[in-house]
Design an enzyme around this catalytic site. Structure first.
Site, PDB file in Angstrom:
ATOM      1  N   ASP A  68       1.444  -0.588   9.430  1.00 57.53           N
ATOM      2  CA  ASP A  68       1.758   0.668  10.121  1.00 57.53           C
ATOM      3  C   ASP A  68       3.266   0.951  10.046  1.00 57.53           C
ATOM      4  O   ASP A  68       3.693   2.057   9.681  1.00 57.53           O
ATOM      5  CB  ASP A  68       1.295   0.526  11.580  1.00 57.53           C
ATOM      6  CG  ASP A  68       1.230   1.836  12.328  1.00 57.53           C
ATOM      7  OD1 ASP A  68       1.472   2.886  11.717  1.00 57.53           O
ATOM      8  OD2 ASP A  68       0.935   1.799  13.539  1.00 57.53           O
ATOM      9  N   TYR A  70      -3.772  -8.003  15.008  1.00 57.72           N
ATOM     10  CA  TYR A  70      -5.027  -7.902  15.764  1.00 57.72           C
ATOM     11  C   TYR A  70      -5.945  -9.123  15.606  1.00 57.72           C
ATOM     12  O   TYR A  70      -6.992  -9.203  16.243  1.00 57.72           O
ATOM     13  CB  TYR A  70      -5.769  -6.605  15.406  1.00 57.72           C
ATOM     14  CG  TYR A  70      -5.193  -5.362  16.071  1.00 57.72           C
ATOM     15  CD1 TYR A  70      -4.024  -5.416  16.823  1.00 57.72           C
ATOM     16  CD2 TYR A  70      -5.829  -4.133  15.946  1.00 57.72           C
ATOM     17  CE1 TYR A  70      -3.499  -4.276  17.422  1.00 57.72           C
ATOM     18  CE2 TYR A  70      -5.315  -2.985  16.558  1.00 57.72           C
ATOM     19  CZ  TYR A  70      -4.146  -3.065  17.286  1.00 57.72           C
ATOM     20  OH  TYR A  70      -3.636  -1.931  17.892  1.00 57.72           O
ATOM     21  N   ILE A  94       0.824  -1.221   0.000  1.00 59.37           N
ATOM     22  CA  ILE A  94       0.000   0.000   0.000  1.00 59.37           C
ATOM     23  C   ILE A  94       0.856   1.267   0.000  1.00 59.37           C
ATOM     24  O   ILE A  94       0.405   2.316  -0.460  1.00 59.37           O
ATOM     25  CB  ILE A  94      -0.994  -0.034   1.188  1.00 59.37           C
ATOM     26  CG1 ILE A  94      -2.192   0.884   0.915  1.00 59.37           C
ATOM     27  CG2 ILE A  94      -0.306   0.323   2.509  1.00 59.37           C
ATOM     28  CD1 ILE A  94      -3.377   0.633   1.827  1.00 59.37           C
TER      29      ILE A  94
END
Ligand code: ADP
Length: 168
Positions: free
Chosen positions: A34, A121, A11
């Site tokens: 991130d 997560y 990305i």
């Protein structure tokens, strides 16, 4: 459906108005997507994020994108998966929805999402994909603002899931 694109790749290389970051609540950087976004954007991104006072799960905040080819980064916080009984599905939908709302508020026409919450997560990938697609489709059905929404998928398992669900 014609405004939805599926792509496998990194990305941080996307030339869109906004890429979405699957951040944590501190917004001070982490691993996964991130970490990749912060590495590619350079240290100014962290400085900008430090001024935002964190972000609640399901909410979204925006910064410019510094060295990235996109114009903006929308930082959203997906839920940590705890079994699905404490609002994780709604929080994941909110993360997508609030990112789209924020992008529209900033008059951004093209946006790319990673597979929020499906890494560290631990949100089940297929369920996450269904929620992501349904939330984006509902938004696009109600609103003709966006030119293109891209699901930027990184891993093969997610790519296969999205191909099946999107029928492409
Ligand atoms: P979370 O903490 O929300 O689970 P992660 O970054 O651990 O966030 O994982 C979210 C998704 O991002 C995963 O599906 C992972 O494969 C994907 N991912 C990791 N690196 C990149 C990247 N450079 N571009 C796009 N997606 C990525």
């Amino acid at each position: 459906m014609d405004r939805i694109q599926l792509l496998q790749g990194d990305i941080t290389e996307m030339h869109v108005d906004a890429i979405v970051n699957a951040a944590n609540r501190s917004l001070l950087g982490g691993g996964g997507v991130d970490g990749a976004i912060h590495r590619a954007a350079g240290p100014k991104l962290k400085e900008a994020c430090a001024k935002l006072n964190g972000c609640e799960t399901g909410q979204a905040k925006i910064t410019t994108a510094y060295r990235l080819p996109s114009r903006y980064v929308i930082h959203t916080v997906g839920p940590v998966w705890h079994g699905g009984e404490i609002g994780e599905k709604q929080q994941l939908a909110s993360a997508y929805q609030n990112s789209l709302i924020l992008a529209k508020e900033h008059k951004l026409k093209t946006i790319a999402f990673p597979n929020i919450s499906t890494g560290v997560y631990a949100f089940p990938k297929e369920l996450a994909a269904k929620i992501a697609i349904q939330t984006v489709l509902e938004f696009l059905d109600d609103d003709d603002w966006f030119e293109e929404v891209t699901f930027c998928v990184y891993d093969d398992e997610n790519y296969k899931i999205y191909q099946d669900l999107l029928n492409v």
